[in-house]
Design a protein around this motif. Structure first.
Motif: not given
Ligand SMILES: [Mg+2]
Ligand SMILES: [Mg+2]
Ligand SMILES: [Mg+2]
Lengths: 231, 231
Positions: A15, A63, A65, A98, A119
């Motif tokens: 997400i 990131e 998560e 991430d 990514k």
């Molecule tokens: Mg992310």
């Protein structure tokens, strides 16, 4: 079992923009609906399999998560799928990072191109051991922490998520069938920033102040021919 | 063996904008480097597993493409990886259709969002049976054909590819490790256009005028709660 969940994940869904303060720090707009993207299984960095590799010319952002895996197949869930029903479908959790090639992603955003490259580099998805769901009785009562060289960069509670897990599942499952084992990342809180070769990264997930799982690795320059240049 | 390749694909990678006339028909700009995106395994439509499902509110476009699978792991290939070396790494081929929710993708491009939703609905990757590599001795001497209700919509030779397979492999492998079994789609020629519920779709791959493999299915409206609306 503690790493088997990684081999069982046929797809990995993430997400975007699910914490308000993170949306603001990147000058993004808040989505009216959750949006998501795929990460390839080849980007997984298993615990103790470090280093994390920073590609040449790439500004990598961390990131941290909360991730979870599914214990069943979900398809075409209705928009009123409940929080309680969603918890029943969770096999367990993982702490995840991430990793994002921010300058590659920024170019893709500007040009309307896919995010898969920014990514998807190798090692761009550090994962923890599997966390049985009993260890996180309430997924909104967990704390995510990420440190670089001992300094705290991200530290927030998961109750700041904009779209909770049941909304994520009803939205995703109406677009693509979610399969038993699929791994879903729920978005990052504020505090994202760069990682450079030589950095020492630690991340933790805590419940009521106690560490449930952790990830630790060093960052190095990625070898090989790749070097990012905007063109 | 003829469908086992589908279960063996850990990831599915698709090249965008690899035929000049197709780039022109969508008013896109030609990429200086190949760019690519991921499709989820849940989007696969196996032969004879139809119908193809058109989500409500979605303008779906067909993109017929030559796909291939790898017989080994490839990582950090140098930019001078040769055409001959690339052919050695191909396990076999498949005929594929990279179905695209064009209005969903257009909104994503405009807003700088990922393509995963527009490319990833269930049934958005119709595939043929496996094609052993001996049946396509030269991947640039194949013809792709797609018909709707008996009318030819796409028909072009694969020698019109901008980035040949060796360039695709050296570029991708420097970003993410390509694994044995991975499925790679090589881009679509011109002639993409809409599919609506009720349409009958046929696609063929031919070598020297002879059909090597085919895909046939009908299109129906996708059931369930999903309906696309730009917001
Ligand atoms: Mg992310
Ligand atoms: Mg994408
Ligand atoms: Mg395509």
């Amino acid at each position: 079992m503690s790493l088997k969940y990684i081999d069982n994940a046929r797809k990995i869904l993430c997400i975007g923009r699910n914490y308000a303060a993170h949306i603001k720090e990147l000058n993004n707009t808040a989505p009216a609906q959750p949006f998501f993207f795929l990460k390839p299984s080849s980007s997984i960095l298993k615990p103790n399999d470090g280093p994390f590799l920073v590609p040449k010319g790439v500004v990598v952002h961390h990131e941290v998560e909360l991730a979870f895996t599914l214990n069943r197949t979900l398809k075409d869930l209705s928009p009123d799928f409940s929080a309680e029903e969603a918890l029943e479908c969770i096999e367990g959790y993982a702490l995840s990072i991430d990793m994002t090639a921010r300058n590659v992603q920024d170019e893709a955003k500007k040009k309307g191109l896919p995010w898969s490259i920014g990514k998807g580099f190798d090692t761009f998805l550090p994962l923890s051991n599997f966390i049985p769901r009993e260890k996180i009785p309430d997924p909104y009562n967990a704390e995510l922490v990420l440190k670089i060289n001992g300094e705290v960069k991200q530290q927030d509670k998961t109750d700041l998520m904009i779209f909770p897990i049941h909304k994520i599942l009803s939205h995703m499952s109406a677009i693509m069938t979610l399969e038993k084992g699929d791994l879903i990342l729920t978005g990052t809180p504020k505090g994202v920033g760069p990682i450079v070769p030589g950095d020492k990264i630690e991340a933790y997930i805590k419940v009521d102040g106690e560490i449930v799982e952790e990830i630790k690795f060093d960052a190095e320059q990625k070898p090989g021919p790749y070097e990012y240049k905007e063109i």
